[in-house]
Design an enzyme around this catalytic site. Structure first.
Site, PDB file in Angstrom:
ATOM      1  CG  ASP A   1      -1.806   4.115  -6.389  1.00  0.00           C
ATOM      2  OD1 ASP A   1      -1.512   4.582  -6.934  1.00  0.00           O
ATOM      3  OD2 ASP A   1      -0.349   3.361  -5.125  1.00  0.00           O
TER       4      ASP A   1
ATOM      5  CG  HIS B   1       0.185   6.171  -3.223  1.00  0.00           C
ATOM      6  ND1 HIS B   1       0.271   5.379  -4.512  1.00  0.00           N
ATOM      7  CD2 HIS B   1       1.847   6.830  -3.694  1.00  0.00           C
ATOM      8  CE1 HIS B   1       2.190   6.079  -5.031  1.00  0.00           C
ATOM      9  NE2 HIS B   1       2.334   6.985  -4.688  1.00  0.00           N
TER      10      HIS B   1
ATOM     11  CB  SER C   1       5.710   6.560  -4.224  1.00  0.00           C
ATOM     12  OG  SER C   1       5.228   6.867  -4.929  1.00  0.00           O
TER      13      SER C   1
END
Length: 391
Positions: free
Chosen positions: A267, A334, A171
């Protein structure tokens, strides 16, 4: 609420340990404080280090933790009283699994490498660098200094002898891996094979449901608040506005170091925050849909499907580079490389009949190239797991 988050974090770490991941103790880099390389609250940077062995003693993977960003004084003040802004509040042990896993059976190519998890406590994807500290809020915007201090410390601990090295992250940490990729290579020995891996860090300069680009203004605030412009790749900022150089699609155009992108076409963070951010969803029509795509209308699902087209367009520079790797699945997820289950497990996602662990390993060691895009529609891949986020 903060205490609940800390308890939940501790529970997650314990759970990871129980299911077999190795618990790695925290290292506080106290020597960095004198250099001004500190977390938002002024505390020392921190990382977890599991030393390599056997054939992996001179191989290194530096993986940066994710956790979003703070965009202004108010959100950064709030953040500094959490473990994402202060090392004083971080859990003392971290379970290593997935790409950091220490078992040959689940992480065959990297299990015996020196594996480092760099904790995220600056809120700028390790790009901030402002000398002044306002006594009213006592915030330190020093993410770029934190990154360099950690890398310098690892160099002193043996990374200066690296034969193979990977800079990776999840991330916001994966975005940092892209932004610092060429710099990382420049620091490592010239004889070393150095590459970068982004897991869910390819945040796109996308259009939202209003037709605008909320994410551009959001990143603009991050860059301005943290003084990030001077820490972003000069190959990008020399031709574009600094806030645009927070987007991987523009940095990738001039990136010299091989990059592997692991990302979900749908995502889950980007659907919520790039496509349908709350601030532009005035009627709250997307409030339930973006949290559970099963609750979307047919028209909303068409818009979500259209987001995939934006992702593919943004990936053009990655797809054009012969040294790049790409594992783009059609999952609503994610950060997929952080657990053994999704990294290499039997029930983890596959693209082109390949698990991401094999795809990344083959690409790194140049056993074969891997640039593959999953089937085109949401839920078309039966190997996709439930929503997975590390943040």
């Amino acid at each position: 609420m903060t205490k609940l988050k800390q308890l939940w974090s501790s529970f997650l770490v314990l759970a990871v340990v129980v299911i077999g991941a190795r618990a790695v103790p925290i290292t506080y880099l106290e020597s960095a404080v004198a250099k001004g390389a500190v977390c938002l609250d002024g505390s020392a940077p921190a990382y977890h280090f599991d030393k390599g062995s056997g054939s992996g003693v001179n191989n290194w993977i530096v993986h940066m933790e994710g956790g979003g960003w703070c965009t202004d004084i108010a959100t950064c003040v709030q953040r500094k009283s959490t473990m994402k802004g202060s090392s004083k509040l971080m859990n003392k042990d971290f379970g290593f699994s997935g790409i950091l896993g220490g078992k040959q059976s689940t992480n065959p190519d990297f299990y015996n490498w020196n594996r480092i998890k760099v904790r995220y406590c600056d809120g700028s994807s390790f790009t901030g660098d402002i000398e002044a500290v306002d006594p009213a809020n006592k915030l330190f915007f020093r993410g770029a200094r934190v990154w360099r201090a950690v890398i310098d410390d690892l160099m002193a601990k043996g990374m200066s002898n690296a034969q193979n090295a990977i800079l990776s992250g999840c991330s916001a940490g994966a975005l940092a891996a892209i932004l610092h990729c060429d710099q990382f290579k420049s620091i490592l020995p010239k004889t070393a094979k150095v590459k970068c891996v982004s897991d869910a860090g390819y945040f796109i300069h996308g259009k939202d449901i209003s037709g605008g680009s909320y994410i551009q203004s959001y990143y603009g605030k991050v860059v301005a608040t943290h003084g990030s412009a001077k820490s972003l790749p000069a190959s990008c900022t020399s031709t574009m506005k600094p806030e645009l150089c927070f987007f991987p699609q523009y940095v990738a155009k001039t990136l010299q170091t091989p990059l592997f992108v692991i990302n979900a076409a749908f995502d889950s963070w980007q659907i919520k925050n790039v496509l349908a951010p709350t601030s532009v969803d005035k009627s709250k029509a997307w409030k339930t849909c973006k949290l559970d795509l099963k609750k979307c209308t047919a028209a909303q699902l068409q818009t979500v499907q259209g987001y995939r087209d934006q992702v593919l367009a943004a990936l053009a520079p990655v797809r054009a580079a012969t040294t790049s790797g790409l594992f783009l699945d059609s999952c609503h997820a994610h950060c997929q490389g952080g657990s053994a289950a999704t990294w290499s497990g039997d029930k983890g996602p596959t693209v082109a009949n390949t698990k991401m662990a094999k795809a990344v390993g083959d690409w790194f060691y140049e056993r074969s190239t891997f640039q593959n895009i999953d089937c085109s529609s949401l839920n078309c891949n039966p190997t996709c797991p439930a929503v997975s986020t590390e943040d």
